[in-house]
Scaffold this motif. Structure first.
Motif, PDB file in Angstrom:
ATOM      1  N   PRO A 193       0.816  -1.216   0.000  1.00 39.86           N
ATOM      2  CA  PRO A 193       0.000   0.000   0.000  1.00 39.86           C
ATOM      3  C   PRO A 193       0.846   1.262   0.000  1.00 39.86           C
ATOM      4  O   PRO A 193       1.809   1.380   0.760  1.00 39.86           O
ATOM      5  N   THR A 194       0.477   2.210  -0.866  1.00 37.20           N
ATOM      6  CA  THR A 194       1.174   3.496  -0.942  1.00 37.20           C
ATOM      7  C   THR A 194       0.257   4.652  -0.560  1.00 37.20           C
ATOM      8  O   THR A 194       0.637   5.809  -0.718  1.00 37.20           O
ATOM      9  N   THR A 195      -0.921   4.349  -0.074  1.00 41.16           N
ATOM     10  CA  THR A 195      -1.888   5.363   0.318  1.00 41.16           C
ATOM     11  C   THR A 195      -2.779   4.774   1.404  1.00 41.16           C
ATOM     12  O   THR A 195      -2.977   3.552   1.433  1.00 41.16           O
ATOM     13  N   PRO A 196      -3.309   5.587   2.313  1.00 36.28           N
ATOM     14  CA  PRO A 196      -4.175   5.021   3.364  1.00 36.28           C
ATOM     15  C   PRO A 196      -5.416   4.343   2.812  1.00 36.28           C
ATOM     16  O   PRO A 196      -5.961   3.443   3.445  1.00 36.28           O
ATOM     17  N   SER A 197      -5.875   4.733   1.631  1.00 29.82           N
ATOM     18  CA  SER A 197      -7.052   4.085   1.047  1.00 29.82           C
ATOM     19  C   SER A 197      -6.755   2.666   0.585  1.00 29.82           C
ATOM     20  O   SER A 197      -7.682   1.879   0.366  1.00 29.82           O
ATOM     21  N   ALA A 198      -5.469   2.319   0.429  1.00 29.89           N
ATOM     22  CA  ALA A 198      -5.088   0.970  -0.006  1.00 29.89           C
ATOM     23  C   ALA A 198      -4.757   0.049   1.159  1.00 29.89           C
ATOM     24  O   ALA A 198      -4.444  -1.130   0.937  1.00 29.89           O
ATOM     25  N   LEU A 199      -4.816   0.533   2.396  1.00 30.68           N
ATOM     26  CA  LEU A 199      -4.528  -0.318   3.547  1.00 30.68           C
ATOM     27  C   LEU A 199      -5.609  -1.387   3.695  1.00 30.68           C
ATOM     28  O   LEU A 199      -6.800  -1.098   3.509  1.00 30.68           O
ATOM     29  N   PRO A 200      -5.238  -2.627   4.024  1.00 27.35           N
ATOM     30  CA  PRO A 200      -6.250  -3.671   4.222  1.00 27.35           C
ATOM     31  C   PRO A 200      -7.176  -3.323   5.386  1.00 27.35           C
ATOM     32  O   PRO A 200      -6.754  -2.714   6.375  1.00 27.35           O
ATOM     33  N   ALA A 201      -8.432  -3.701   5.254  1.00 30.98           N
ATOM     34  CA  ALA A 201      -9.392  -3.487   6.334  1.00 30.98           C
ATOM     35  C   ALA A 201      -9.031  -4.352   7.536  1.00 30.98           C
ATOM     36  O   ALA A 201      -8.403  -5.413   7.401  1.00 30.98           O
ATOM     37  N   ALA A 202      -9.425  -3.913   8.726  1.00 27.44           N
ATOM     38  CA  ALA A 202      -9.034  -4.604   9.955  1.00 27.44           C
ATOM     39  C   ALA A 202      -9.557  -6.035  10.011  1.00 27.44           C
ATOM     40  O   ALA A 202      -8.932  -6.898  10.642  1.00 27.44           O
ATOM     41  N   ASP A 203     -10.691  -6.320   9.367  1.00 31.27           N
ATOM     42  CA  ASP A 203     -11.234  -7.677   9.408  1.00 31.27           C
ATOM     43  C   ASP A 203     -10.623  -8.589   8.352  1.00 31.27           C
ATOM     44  O   ASP A 203     -11.043  -9.732   8.211  1.00 31.27           O
ATOM     45  N   HIS A 204      -9.628  -8.100   7.613  1.00 25.93           N
ATOM     46  CA  HIS A 204      -8.959  -8.913   6.598  1.00 25.93           C
ATOM     47  C   HIS A 204      -7.642  -9.509   7.094  1.00 25.93           C
ATOM     48  O   HIS A 204      -6.962 -10.205   6.340  1.00 25.93           O
ATOM     49  N   TYR A 205      -7.254  -9.215   8.332  1.00 31.77           N
ATOM     50  CA  TYR A 205      -6.012  -9.767   8.857  1.00 31.77           C
ATOM     51  C   TYR A 205      -6.142  -9.944  10.368  1.00 31.77           C
ATOM     52  O   TYR A 205      -7.047  -9.410  11.006  1.00 31.77           O
ATOM     53  N   GLU A 206      -5.207 -10.725  10.926  1.00 31.19           N
ATOM     54  CA  GLU A 206      -5.127 -10.920  12.366  1.00 31.19           C
ATOM     55  C   GLU A 206      -3.755 -10.449  12.845  1.00 31.19           C
ATOM     56  O   GLU A 206      -2.744 -10.709  12.191  1.00 31.19           O
ATOM     57  N   ALA A 207      -3.745  -9.767  13.976  1.00 29.43           N
ATOM     58  CA  ALA A 207      -2.488  -9.257  14.530  1.00 29.43           C
ATOM     59  C   ALA A 207      -2.404  -9.624  16.005  1.00 29.43           C
ATOM     60  O   ALA A 207      -3.367  -9.440  16.750  1.00 29.43           O
ATOM     61  N   GLN A 208      -1.257 -10.149  16.391  1.00 29.47           N
ATOM     62  CA  GLN A 208      -1.038 -10.471  17.804  1.00 29.47           C
ATOM     63  C   GLN A 208       0.451 -10.403  18.117  1.00 29.47           C
ATOM     64  O   GLN A 208       1.305 -10.692  17.270  1.00 29.47           O
ATOM     65  N   TRP A 209       0.732  -9.977  19.352  1.00 23.74           N
ATOM     66  CA  TRP A 209       2.111  -9.910  19.820  1.00 23.74           C
ATOM     67  C   TRP A 209       2.481 -11.231  20.478  1.00 23.74           C
ATOM     68  O   TRP A 209       1.705 -11.780  21.254  1.00 23.74           O
ATOM     69  N   GLN A 210       3.665 -11.723  20.150  1.00 27.54           N
ATOM     70  CA  GLN A 210       4.266 -12.852  20.846  1.00 27.54           C
ATOM     71  C   GLN A 210       5.626 -12.382  21.354  1.00 27.54           C
ATOM     72  O   GLN A 210       6.607 -12.361  20.616  1.00 27.54           O
ATOM     73  N   GLY A 211       5.642 -11.975  22.620  1.00 27.58           N
ATOM     74  CA  GLY A 211       6.857 -11.368  23.141  1.00 27.58           C
ATOM     75  C   GLY A 211       7.071 -10.018  22.496  1.00 27.58           C
ATOM     76  O   GLY A 211       6.200  -9.150  22.500  1.00 27.58           O
ATOM     77  N   ASP A 212       8.256  -9.819  21.917  1.00 25.25           N
ATOM     78  CA  ASP A 212       8.586  -8.572  21.238  1.00 25.25           C
ATOM     79  C   ASP A 212       8.358  -8.659  19.741  1.00 25.25           C
ATOM     80  O   ASP A 212       8.829  -7.787  18.991  1.00 25.25           O
TER      81      ASP A 212
END
Length: 685
Positions: free
Chosen positions: A439-458
């Protein structure tokens, strides 16, 4: 509280005047008064603070007039009868300016003057409860009345303009009579127009709720005015079709949809239908934030100069603070908010040629530039990519990894660039790094429900259907390399399984087609060899990559990716699919073999029944006919037998031979029919 202003009396002076909406009017004939527009040197009366350049509102300009200026304005007004009023809007400032001009009131309204002047400069001071705000209520009411006065051809009805302005003026006088301190709020006025303003406010808020669901949001770093310090803010970008009077207020006080719960400090609004007016592309920050868009303005101007390639018109430069004293300034630059850089507006249409004053596109140029300046330029110097630069072939899972190359971000209290790593925009950007197009613009960022994010340690892990991105906020974290190995291994397994599925689909297509077209050529052995190869391939896919690792952190990542990419369900159903395919194909082969066996059995049954019937019929025929031995004895015993008698005997024998053939065929047909409709177990099909 006693009334200080008589709204009916102030409105009466407007009953006989005609109204028009003429925002670009300059020369005013005698008998015309203009609010917020016009040249002060005209014969008519131009109430226009822009002529002085010192004030941002008509109200502050009129209020600050000295005695001589006020006397000169009153004498000019008495010298001519005002028969026509030209306006640019029904704003709070325009109505209050008419109130000051027509009533001559200059006592006790100083707080209202400051309130309106701050509102005109973009400062909202009333707090979160907008329904008590005099500025908000008057603005939405004025917007509704202006919309009602507009005709289908985008013109304005003069009578409706006069009626709308009078109603807005009466509402303002009701507010002032309610309180001389506007910041105390307006509550429950016994007025039909007040109720209409509340209804208009509810309508505008519904429009905002609809718009926010389709808007682009992100977090950016913006510099403070006169400082190199940067603040992290929520930004909102919208393609606005129906202009809203309070969109900025709702957005800047939105504690629900903004990630920081402080509202959207930076706003970008695109109005395609207003192209060429300067309002089609507008970027602003809340004036109360102390932030400046000067760097963005400079970048936009530099990009305009590059696009014009030395051909940018500069014959009649627009007066602008940023270009004061600069030779060859452009005719239509980006608006710089009089050097405050809190509001940037697109260049207007060139007056001489009618050509657009800007070469930039909102979605393809302006938004990517904002994203580059507020996100990428701050973040990329702090990141180092640690995976291979070569991207996998199209259609495969992509794996990407970054690490923070500065000292531990948790110890950095002066560099706000590290704050970006805690935002949803950073997670979305990481998700985009492992997609085919970054993505080169905020309009091209994936929607939040299209990915999963989690921290494992650092280590932050962002996974989606196209791949996975890893980020370590520690510069030297050995766990990053281990997790990267796990991600690549699971990605390889997923790609191999996808290839196996493609092979399975080919088999699904091939065998049913052969069953339909070549029912006699498919043999059990041929299918057994095919299904054996398929099972061996399935085992190879399952066992080619080990999914059990040494550490719990690695196994958690393995489980997460297998679940995200569906490998858990796929592994469990792999052999079930093969067995189901095998069972279906074997059933189809058994059916075609059963049909073939029935045909053969029916033919043999027909032959057997015919032969059996012939054997049974043979003694009967011998009894009923003269056989060859009896015929020979007849010649010896009765030599006088005539040839006619012998012929009759021969004919009778031939007749019974035909009957024998018919018996054979009839019983053969009976045997065929019985076997065809009854199998060898004598069970009806």
């Amino acid at each position: 509280m006693a009334e200080r202003l008589n709204g009916e009396r102030l409105a009466a002076a407007l009953e006989t005047a005609t109204f028009s909406m003429r925002p670009s009017l300059q020369e005013l004939p005698a008998g015309m008064l203009a609010l917020g527009i016009g040249d002060a040197a005209s014969q008519g009366i131009a109430l226009n603070c822009k002529n002085s350049g010192k004030y941002r509102s008509l109200s502050a300009w009129l209020w600050a007039m000295d005695a001589d200026e006020r006397r000169a304005l009153q004498e000019k007004a008495r010298s001519q009868a005002i028969t026509h009023i030209a306006i640019e809007d029904f704003s709070l400032d325009s109505c209050f300016a008419w109130l000051l001009f027509s009533s001559g009131e200059n006592q006790g309204l100083d707080q209202w003057v400051r309130y309106i002047d701050q509102w005109e400069q973009g400062f909202y001071l009333d707090g979160d409860n907008v329904s008590d705000s005099a500025a908000c209520l008057h603005t939405v009411f004025a917007h509704a009345r202006l919309h009602a006065a507009q005709t289908a051809a985008h013109h304005y009805d003069a009578d409706l303009l006069r009626d709308g302005f009078i109603r807005c003026l009466k509402l303002l006088t009701a507010f002032i009579n309610h309180t001389l301190e506007p910041l105390q709020g307006i509550q429950s006025l016994p007025s039909a127009d007040y109720l209409a303003a509340q209804a208009a406010l509810a309508y505008e808020y519904q429009l905002y709720q609809l718009a926010i669901e389709r808007a682009v949001t992100c977090q950016l770093l913006v510099e403070q005015a006169d400082s190199r310090r940067k603040m992290l803010v929520d930004a909102l970008f919208l393609n606005e079709q129906n202009p809203s009077g309070l969109f900025k207020i709702f957005a800047r006080n939105d504690r629900i949809h903004s990630w920081s719960k402080n509202g959207f400090t930076l706003l970008g609004i695109y109005r395609q239908q207003q192209q060429g007016t300067g309002n089609d592309m507008v970027i602003s920050v809340d004036p109360k934030s102390g932030l400046s868009l000067q760097s963005l303005w400079q970048a936009l101007e530099a990009e305009e100069n590059r696009r014009w390639a030395g051909q940018r018109p500069c014959n009649n430069p627009r007066p602008l603070h940023s270009y004061a004293g600069v030779p060859n300034a452009p005719d239509q630059p980006w608006w710089d908010d009089a050097g405050r850089y809190t509001l940037l507006g697109a260049p207007k249409t060139l007056a001489n040629t009618g050509e657009p004053g800007s070469k930039l596109s909102w979605w393809n140029d302006v938004l990517p530039l904002i994203w580059q300046q507020g996100f990428v330029d701050y973040l990329q110097p702090c990141l180092t990519r640690v995976d291979e630069a070569d991207m996998p072939a199209g259609g495969q899972k992509q794996v990407c990894a970054w690490r923070w190359n500065q000292p531990d971000a948790r110890l950095q209290q002066t560099d706000t660039s590290s704050y970006l790593t805690s935002t949803p925009s950073f997670e979305a950007w990481l998700a985009g790094c492992s997609q085919p197009l970054m993505p080169t613009t905020p309009s091209a960022l994936p929607a939040a429900d299209h990915y999963e994010a989690q921290w494992q340690g650092d280590v932050l892990i962002v996974s989606h259907q196209q791949g996975v991105t890893l980020f370590s906020r520690s510069p030297d974290n050995p766990a990053l390399a281990e997790l990267l190995t796990v991600a690549k291994r699971i990605a390889t397994l997923s790609d191999e399984y996808a290839q196996f599925l493609r092979q399975t689909r080919e088999i699904f297509k091939k065998w049913p087609q052969q069953l339909r077209q070549h029912t006699g050529t498919i043999e059990d052995k041929q299918w057994e060899e095919e299904i054996f190869a398929l099972r061996v391939n399935a085992l190879n896919v399952l066992n080619s990559t080990d999914t059990l690792f040494a550490s719990a952190q690695q196994n958690r990542l393995s489980e997460m990716l297998q679940r995200q990419w569906g490998l858990h369900e796929q592994r469990g159903s792999l052999f079930a699919q093969v067995d189901r395919l095998d069972a279906l194909m074997r059933d189809a082969i058994a059916r075609q073999n059963s049909r073939r066996h029935r045909i053969y059995g029916s033919l043999f049954s027909a032959l057997g029944m015919g032969i059996a019937a012939s054997h049974v019929w043979e003694p009967v025929r011998d009894i009923l006919t003269t056989n060859e031995y009896e015929w020979q004895l007849l010649l010896f015993k009765h030599p006088d037998t005539t040839p006619q008698q012998l012929a009759e005997i021969a004919g009778q024998s031939a007749h019974f031979e035909l009957i024998s053939l018919i018996v054979f065929l009839a019983f053969g047909l009976l045997g065929f029919i019985l076997f065809w409709f009854f199998d060898i177990r004598s069970q009806e099909e």
